[in-house]
Design a protein around this motif. Structure first.
Motif, PDB file in Angstrom:
ATOM      1  N   ARG A 234       0.838  -1.185   0.000  1.00 56.76           N
ATOM      2  CA  ARG A 234       0.000   0.000   0.000  1.00 56.76           C
ATOM      3  C   ARG A 234       0.879   1.244   0.000  1.00 56.76           C
ATOM      4  NH1 ARG A 234      -4.854   0.759   2.662  1.00 56.76           N
ATOM      5  NH2 ARG A 234      -5.480  -1.150   1.619  1.00 56.76           N
ATOM      6  N   HIS A 235       0.498   2.257  -0.817  1.00 50.26           N
ATOM      7  CA  HIS A 235       1.264   3.497  -0.865  1.00 50.26           C
ATOM      8  C   HIS A 235       0.333   4.700  -0.910  1.00 50.26           C
ATOM      9  CE1 HIS A 235       5.115   1.526  -1.343  1.00 50.26           C
ATOM     10  NE2 HIS A 235       4.639   0.821  -2.355  1.00 50.26           N
ATOM     11  N   HIS A 236       0.849   5.839  -0.487  1.00 46.63           N
ATOM     12  CA  HIS A 236       0.129   7.094  -0.649  1.00 46.63           C
ATOM     13  C   HIS A 236       0.050   7.409  -2.147  1.00 46.63           C
ATOM     14  CE1 HIS A 236      -0.765  11.402  -0.467  1.00 46.63           C
ATOM     15  NE2 HIS A 236      -1.133  11.216   0.777  1.00 46.63           N
ATOM     16  N   PRO A 237      -1.048   7.970  -2.641  1.00 47.96           N
ATOM     17  CA  PRO A 237      -1.150   8.289  -4.082  1.00 47.96           C
ATOM     18  C   PRO A 237      -0.020   9.181  -4.587  1.00 47.96           C
ATOM     19  CG  PRO A 237      -3.296   8.492  -3.024  1.00 47.96           C
ATOM     20  CD  PRO A 237      -2.309   8.256  -1.918  1.00 47.96           C
ATOM     21  N   TYR A 238       0.505  10.044  -3.734  1.00 45.69           N
ATOM     22  CA  TYR A 238       1.612  10.899  -4.153  1.00 45.69           C
ATOM     23  C   TYR A 238       2.876  10.072  -4.392  1.00 45.69           C
ATOM     24  CZ  TYR A 238       5.171  14.573  -4.043  1.00 45.69           C
ATOM     25  OH  TYR A 238       6.226  15.396  -4.350  1.00 45.69           O
ATOM     26  N   THR A 239       3.134   9.105  -3.517  1.00 50.49           N
ATOM     27  CA  THR A 239       4.279   8.209  -3.703  1.00 50.49           C
ATOM     28  C   THR A 239       4.129   7.419  -4.996  1.00 50.49           C
ATOM     29  OG1 THR A 239       4.425   7.980  -1.292  1.00 50.49           O
ATOM     30  CG2 THR A 239       5.665   6.399  -2.617  1.00 50.49           C
ATOM     31  N   THR A 240       2.928   6.917  -5.240  1.00 49.46           N
ATOM     32  CA  THR A 240       2.660   6.191  -6.489  1.00 49.46           C
ATOM     33  C   THR A 240       2.921   7.087  -7.696  1.00 49.46           C
ATOM     34  OG1 THR A 240       0.965   4.877  -5.349  1.00 49.46           O
ATOM     35  CG2 THR A 240       0.911   4.895  -7.768  1.00 49.46           C
ATOM     36  N   GLY A 241       2.519   8.365  -7.591  1.00 49.02           N
ATOM     37  CA  GLY A 241       2.755   9.313  -8.677  1.00 49.02           C
ATOM     38  C   GLY A 241       4.227   9.575  -8.909  1.00 49.02           C
ATOM     39  N   LEU A 242       5.000   9.653  -7.836  1.00 45.26           N
ATOM     40  CA  LEU A 242       6.444   9.860  -7.987  1.00 45.26           C
ATOM     41  C   LEU A 242       7.086   8.703  -8.742  1.00 45.26           C
ATOM     42  CD1 LEU A 242       7.531  11.260  -4.478  1.00 45.26           C
ATOM     43  CD2 LEU A 242       7.290  12.524  -6.618  1.00 45.26           C
ATOM     44  N   PHE A 243       6.719   7.489  -8.391  1.00 46.87           N
ATOM     45  CA  PHE A 243       7.291   6.328  -9.081  1.00 46.87           C
ATOM     46  C   PHE A 243       6.802   6.235 -10.520  1.00 46.87           C
ATOM     47  CE2 PHE A 243       8.269   4.862  -4.775  1.00 46.87           C
ATOM     48  CZ  PHE A 243       9.548   4.351  -4.956  1.00 46.87           C
ATOM     49  N   GLY A 244       5.583   6.703 -10.765  1.00 49.20           N
ATOM     50  CA  GLY A 244       5.065   6.694 -12.131  1.00 49.20           C
ATOM     51  C   GLY A 244       5.762   7.682 -13.034  1.00 49.20           C
ATOM     52  N   SER A 245       6.470   8.643 -12.446  1.00 43.90           N
ATOM     53  CA  SER A 245       7.177   9.657 -13.229  1.00 43.90           C
ATOM     54  C   SER A 245       8.584   9.227 -13.613  1.00 43.90           C
ATOM     55  CB  SER A 245       7.261  10.963 -12.415  1.00 43.90           C
ATOM     56  OG  SER A 245       5.968  11.399 -12.050  1.00 43.90           O
ATOM     57  N   ILE A 246       8.988   8.029 -13.160  1.00 41.12           N
ATOM     58  CA  ILE A 246      10.355   7.556 -13.413  1.00 41.12           C
ATOM     59  C   ILE A 246      10.357   6.603 -14.611  1.00 41.12           C
ATOM     60  CG2 ILE A 246      12.322   6.299 -12.443  1.00 41.12           C
ATOM     61  CD1 ILE A 246      11.274   7.033  -9.675  1.00 41.12           C
ATOM     62  N   PRO A 247      11.276   6.760 -15.567  1.00 34.43           N
ATOM     63  CA  PRO A 247      11.359   5.807 -16.679  1.00 34.43           C
ATOM     64  C   PRO A 247      11.695   4.404 -16.184  1.00 34.43           C
ATOM     65  CG  PRO A 247      12.670   7.783 -17.123  1.00 34.43           C
ATOM     66  CD  PRO A 247      12.255   7.857 -15.696  1.00 34.43           C
ATOM     67  N   ASN A 248      11.059   3.402 -16.755  1.00 33.85           N
ATOM     68  CA  ASN A 248      11.313   1.999 -16.417  1.00 33.85           C
ATOM     69  C   ASN A 248      11.978   1.328 -17.615  1.00 33.85           C
ATOM     70  OD1 ASN A 248      11.231  -0.756 -15.797  1.00 33.85           O
ATOM     71  ND2 ASN A 248       9.317  -0.537 -14.643  1.00 33.85           N
ATOM     72  N   LEU A 249      13.201   0.851 -17.434  1.00 33.84           N
ATOM     73  CA  LEU A 249      13.952   0.277 -18.543  1.00 33.84           C
ATOM     74  C   LEU A 249      13.383  -1.061 -19.008  1.00 33.84           C
ATOM     75  CD1 LEU A 249      17.616   1.054 -17.385  1.00 33.84           C
ATOM     76  CD2 LEU A 249      16.210   2.325 -19.009  1.00 33.84           C
ATOM     77  N   THR A 250      12.543  -1.703 -18.174  1.00 36.78           N
ATOM     78  CA  THR A 250      12.008  -3.015 -18.540  1.00 36.78           C
ATOM     79  C   THR A 250      10.650  -2.933 -19.227  1.00 36.78           C
ATOM     80  OG1 THR A 250      10.943  -3.314 -16.385  1.00 36.78           O
ATOM     81  CG2 THR A 250      13.239  -4.058 -16.600  1.00 36.78           C
ATOM     82  N   GLU A 251      10.069  -1.726 -19.287  1.00 41.93           N
ATOM     83  CA  GLU A 251       8.752  -1.573 -19.887  1.00 41.93           C
ATOM     84  C   GLU A 251       8.807  -0.586 -21.050  1.00 41.93           C
ATOM     85  OE1 GLU A 251       5.885  -0.434 -16.994  1.00 41.93           O
ATOM     86  OE2 GLU A 251       6.283  -2.140 -15.672  1.00 41.93           O
ATOM     87  N   LYS A 252       8.077  -0.904 -22.119  1.00 39.53           N
ATOM     88  CA  LYS A 252       8.005  -0.013 -23.271  1.00 39.53           C
ATOM     89  C   LYS A 252       6.730   0.814 -23.173  1.00 39.53           C
ATOM     90  CE  LYS A 252       8.302   0.093 -28.311  1.00 39.53           C
ATOM     91  NZ  LYS A 252       8.437  -0.709 -29.553  1.00 39.53           N
ATOM     92  N   THR A 253       6.882   2.122 -23.222  1.00 39.31           N
ATOM     93  CA  THR A 253       5.722   3.011 -23.116  1.00 39.31           C
ATOM     94  C   THR A 253       5.961   4.271 -23.936  1.00 39.31           C
ATOM     95  OG1 THR A 253       4.288   4.213 -21.579  1.00 39.31           O
ATOM     96  CG2 THR A 253       6.635   4.097 -21.023  1.00 39.31           C
ATOM     97  N   ASP A 254       4.890   4.856 -24.422  1.00 42.20           N
ATOM     98  CA  ASP A 254       5.018   6.071 -25.225  1.00 42.20           C
ATOM     99  C   ASP A 254       5.291   7.297 -24.363  1.00 42.20           C
ATOM    100  OD1 ASP A 254       4.558   4.700 -27.588  1.00 42.20           O
ATOM    101  OD2 ASP A 254       2.383   4.896 -27.387  1.00 42.20           O
ATOM    102  N   ARG A 255       4.675   7.324 -23.170  1.00 38.46           N
ATOM    103  CA  ARG A 255       4.818   8.488 -22.291  1.00 38.46           C
ATOM    104  C   ARG A 255       4.958   8.046 -20.847  1.00 38.46           C
ATOM    105  NH1 ARG A 255       3.462  13.466 -24.069  1.00 38.46           N
ATOM    106  NH2 ARG A 255       2.895  14.095 -21.975  1.00 38.46           N
ATOM    107  N   LEU A 256       5.607   8.902 -20.032  1.00 32.88           N
ATOM    108  CA  LEU A 256       5.611   8.695 -18.585  1.00 32.88           C
ATOM    109  C   LEU A 256       4.258   9.117 -18.027  1.00 32.88           C
ATOM    110  CD1 LEU A 256       9.166  10.073 -17.702  1.00 32.88           C
ATOM    111  CD2 LEU A 256       8.467   7.694 -17.947  1.00 32.88           C
ATOM    112  N   SER A 257       4.049   8.886 -16.747  1.00 32.79           N
ATOM    113  CA  SER A 257       2.777   9.252 -16.109  1.00 32.79           C
ATOM    114  C   SER A 257       3.046  10.283 -15.008  1.00 32.79           C
ATOM    115  CB  SER A 257       2.112   8.010 -15.512  1.00 32.79           C
ATOM    116  OG  SER A 257       1.896   7.039 -16.509  1.00 32.79           O
ATOM    117  N   PRO A 258       3.249  11.531 -15.390  1.00 37.90           N
ATOM    118  CA  PRO A 258       3.535  12.556 -14.377  1.00 37.90           C
ATOM    119  C   PRO A 258       2.315  12.833 -13.504  1.00 37.90           C
ATOM    120  CG  PRO A 258       3.173  13.583 -16.508  1.00 37.90           C
ATOM    121  CD  PRO A 258       3.167  12.099 -16.742  1.00 37.90           C
TER     122      PRO A 258
END
Length: 336
Positions: free
Chosen positions: A249-273
């Motif tokens: 379980r995480h605070h939504p802000y913490t989840t948002g911070l991690f969503g803003s970081i590029p992940n080298l193992t996943e292919k995505t068009d955009r980050l989720s700021p």
């Protein structure tokens, strides 16, 4: 209690100017034990540097106010100490590495003289020869040859200047080292060298470190505990595993911070700021401070400041964690 080196209780810090009050820190609680490294993470304007300056009572004298709160460093009540006692404490018991090494060093003094100044303040009877020898050893401790104590700041690179700043901070072997974004102005290779050096110094000096940063990669490599700060509040706190485990379980802000970081193992068009901007500290929103940006916002989030729910050492300040059961009641002053 004996293991607690730093303890902050219900700290509030305001900057008061004509016509407005900036509520920079809003009722935080933090503890750092001996030998521990705590990472304080958050966006620019979250209150991280203000918290650090409060520990050493280095806030601006005429605008900064601490309406309530307590800070204890090795049992010493920082907020009620006299200035003379504080001068003895700064540098010897706790010291700080500031953000920008380019502007923190005095350009007209040799770096050795700037390190020596700290030692002379705490050891009045030290001889000139002993002082030069000590300065040389401290520079070698941070990876700089002793003979370079006679050089001026402009003769050093950015990474070397940061090492000099750390040398100044550890000159009197403090028990607590506060590092305010010590690697921000450095390239990635030099960042790694400086962080590795700080880890080695922590072991050699048996000190604790408060690392202020917005770089979660640095936190993962360096810290034992993590505190996530938003709008002057600690919205999540826990061990490195508590914060970085995506299954927990995480605070939504913490989840948002991690969503803003590029992940080298996943292919995505955009980050989720994180949508939106930090709230204006002179006009903080009612209820949860994060609710205007939160994708999970409920009606009660807009009106009720959430308590701190905790499970073991992991703490979250969010209504969505209400099923955890164990709570720390929000102080009345925090909701005003």
């Amino acid at each position: 209690m004996a293991d607690k080196l730093l303890e902050i209780k219900n700290l509030h810090v305001h900057y008061v100017t004509d016509g407005e009050t900036v509520r920079a820190v809003n009722g935080i609680d933090l503890t750092i034990e001996r030998g521990q490294t705590l990472g304080l993470v958050g966006e620019t304007g979250a209150g991280k540097t203000t918290t650090a300056l409060s520990i050493l009572r280095m806030l601006p004298a005429y605008t900064a106010k601490i309406p309530q709160g307590e800070i204890y460093l090795d049992g010493n009540p920082i907020l009620t100490m006299k200035e003379k006692e504080l001068r003895k404490l700064r540098g010897s018991k706790a010291s700080m590495v500031f953000q920008d090494p380019m502007t923190s060093l005095n350009p007209v003094y040799r770096v050795g003289d700037q390190i020596a100044e700290v030692i002379k303040l705490h050891e009045k009877k030290i001889s000139r020869d002993e002082l030069r020898e000590r300065v040389g050893k401290i520079l070698e401790l941070v990876g700089i040859p002793a003979f370079r104590q006679y050089d001026y700041p402009h003769q050093f690179s950015g990474g070397m200047k940061q090492r000099v700043m750390i040398a100044i901070a550890i000159a009197c072997r403090p028990e607590l080292l506060i590092a305010d974004e010590p690697t921000t102005a450095l390239d990635v290779t030099i960042q790694a060298q400086v962080l590795e050096m700080m880890q080695d110094l922590k072991k050699e000096l048996n000190s604790s470190i408060l690392l202020i940063t917005h770089d979660l990669g640095v936190v993962a490599a360096f810290c034992d505990y993590v505190a996530i700060m938003y709008a002057g509040e600690i919205v999540e706190y826990g061990t490195l595993e508590d914060i970085f485990d995506p299954t927990r379980r995480h605070h939504p802000y913490t989840t948002g911070l991690f969503g803003s970081i590029p992940n080298l193992t996943e292919k995505t068009d955009r980050l989720s700021p994180i949508a939106g901007l930090m709230p204006d500290p002179t006009d903080l929103p009612e209820g949860c401070k994060f609710h205007p940006r939160c994708p999970n916002c409920m009606d009660k989030c807009r009106t009720e400041c959430p308590p701190v729910y905790h499970r073991g050492e992991h703490r979250i300040m969010c209504h969505m964690a209400a099923d955890w059961g164990e709570t720390t009641t929000v102080r009345e002053e925090e909701t005003k």
